[in-house]
Design a protein around this motif. Sequence first.
Motif, mmCIF file in Angstrom:
data_model
loop_
_atom_site.group_PDB
_atom_site.id
_atom_site.type_symbol
_atom_site.label_atom_id
_atom_site.label_comp_id
_atom_site.label_asym_id
_atom_site.label_seq_id
_atom_site.Cartn_x
_atom_site.Cartn_y
_atom_site.Cartn_z
ATOM 1 N N ALA A 166 -87.291 -16.954 -20.497
ATOM 2 C CA ALA A 166 -87.025 -17.579 -21.794
ATOM 3 C C ALA A 166 -85.770 -16.990 -22.429
ATOM 4 C CB ALA A 166 -88.224 -17.397 -22.722
ATOM 5 N N LEU A 167 -85.583 -15.676 -22.279
ATOM 6 C CA LEU A 167 -84.393 -15.043 -22.821
ATOM 7 C C LEU A 167 -83.144 -15.512 -22.082
ATOM 8 C CD1 LEU A 167 -82.971 -13.016 -24.651
ATOM 9 C CD2 LEU A 167 -83.566 -11.215 -23.028
ATOM 10 N N MET A 168 -83.210 -15.624 -20.766
ATOM 11 C CA MET A 168 -82.060 -16.088 -19.994
ATOM 12 C C MET A 168 -81.696 -17.519 -20.371
ATOM 13 S SD MET A 168 -81.003 -13.610 -18.024
ATOM 14 C CE MET A 168 -80.141 -14.315 -16.607
ATOM 15 N N THR A 178 -82.057 -19.164 -29.668
ATOM 16 C CA THR A 178 -83.326 -19.837 -29.960
ATOM 17 C C THR A 178 -84.226 -19.594 -28.760
ATOM 18 O OG1 THR A 178 -82.262 -21.545 -31.307
ATOM 19 C CG2 THR A 178 -84.475 -22.000 -30.495
ATOM 20 N N ILE A 179 -85.227 -18.738 -28.951
ATOM 21 C CA ILE A 179 -86.080 -18.282 -27.847
ATOM 22 C C ILE A 179 -87.467 -18.895 -27.982
ATOM 23 C CG2 ILE A 179 -86.996 -16.254 -26.657
ATOM 24 C CD1 ILE A 179 -84.802 -14.597 -27.914
ATOM 25 N N THR A 180 -88.030 -19.314 -26.874
ATOM 26 C CA THR A 180 -89.400 -19.813 -26.845
ATOM 27 C C THR A 180 -90.328 -18.663 -26.470
ATOM 28 O OG1 THR A 180 -88.648 -22.004 -26.168
ATOM 29 C CG2 THR A 180 -90.974 -21.493 -25.833
ATOM 30 N N ASP A 181 -91.304 -18.370 -27.323
ATOM 31 C CA ASP A 181 -92.180 -17.231 -27.063
ATOM 32 C C ASP A 181 -93.292 -17.609 -26.089
ATOM 33 O OD1 ASP A 181 -94.080 -18.634 -28.494
ATOM 34 O OD2 ASP A 181 -93.952 -17.390 -30.282
ATOM 35 N N VAL A 182 -94.147 -16.645 -25.788
ATOM 36 C CA VAL A 182 -95.187 -16.848 -24.779
ATOM 37 C C VAL A 182 -96.231 -17.863 -25.229
ATOM 38 C CG1 VAL A 182 -94.909 -14.574 -23.728
ATOM 39 C CG2 VAL A 182 -96.459 -14.845 -25.693
ATOM 40 N N GLU A 183 -96.284 -18.162 -26.531
ATOM 41 C CA GLU A 183 -97.226 -19.157 -27.032
ATOM 42 C C GLU A 183 -96.609 -20.545 -27.106
ATOM 43 O OE1 GLU A 183 -98.629 -17.663 -30.733
ATOM 44 O OE2 GLU A 183 -99.744 -16.004 -29.836
#
Length: 393
Positions: A166-168, A178-183
């Motif tokens: 997600a970070l990459m 704009t990062i998508t978290d584990v949820e």
Amino acid sequence: MSEPRDEHEEIIEESQAPRPRRRRSPVVDLAVSALGIYLLVTMFGDLRYWLRGSEPRDLGSAAELMEKGLPDDLDEAYVVLRGTPDIQHAARLKIDERVVSYLRVVEGGGALFAAVDRTADQAPNQFEGVFEGRMRRLGKLRMYPWVESFFNAEGITQSREATADALMSALAGGQPLTITDVEGASFRVGADDRIGLVVELPDAQIQLGRSSFRSLAAAEAAVSALGVPYYRPEKQSNGSFYKLFARIGAGERAAIEARLGEGLELPEKPDASYGVAVLPTTANYYLPAGSIDRDGDRLRLVYGDSTTSTGFAVEGDHLVPRPLEDGRLTFEPAAIRKVHLDRPVRVDPEGYLIAVGETPSTQWMAPLMWAGVLLVVGWNMMSLAWWWRRRQA
């Protein structure tokens, strides 16, 4: 011929003539007008809210709203919003006979709050996840200094966790991230926001109990006999065991631990000063998001003033501290075990508060009061204009 009038009679008649009424001072007109204009400005929000339609504007979920960025046109809007109430940090305030709970909407950080009226038969820590009512700009509220002081003093920290992939992906889009978290929820990270990276290094740390190995030289000799590159720190600060690092793959560590511990006498109860432990080595980097970028398929970060270990590189039959490349370190995404952001929550005056249950119809007195004050201001302004024209005549 008319009879001559008595001089005293004429004086009496003139003294009995009505005197013109004295006009009110223009200073009074000016003061009343200024006060009225102030009231018109302060009451305009109620009037504007009354003019809203009877159907609320559906803002969707708070997470989606924050991902897009808070709009600037929500002040005095009738809205419905879905979010998670932060019941751990709710504040209760008694206003006359009312008890109002002020709470934070979790997804909004420090930019979304709600004011909810509570009754005696309602549980103090149970709130609906749907907020419908009047949206107002936080910084314009009379309650803002109290809200800011209370919630900032709570020391709330918002934690988000994401994967290396997600970070990459976020880095491919450039800053701000704009990062998508584990949820599955997205969040924005500014260049100055600090991100934590937990990196698993390729080397194992070997702990050799001081009671099993009488000296650092004896511990080093045991590790050297493994025939793998290793590194011995000069400073051994732990009083229970010696620590060395060796290039040992994850699949080999259990066998190496058994080999090093063969023949050692161990106490009945676990004791770190006896035996051997072969453990993975991790490094925790906590640095501004702006110092992280991509180098092709690898993650690159500016080391800066960090004091975290850089890891080790193989040089001959030994390990040496890994050198920086132009002040940077690079890692394979597979080595990143966790990406986390711990952001302190501070109340944003540009955020909003929803007064739950306050519909436009509750402000039915606003147009009457506003019209009345407008009439008074208009009358006094006309009086001032009339006084000015007479003065100029």
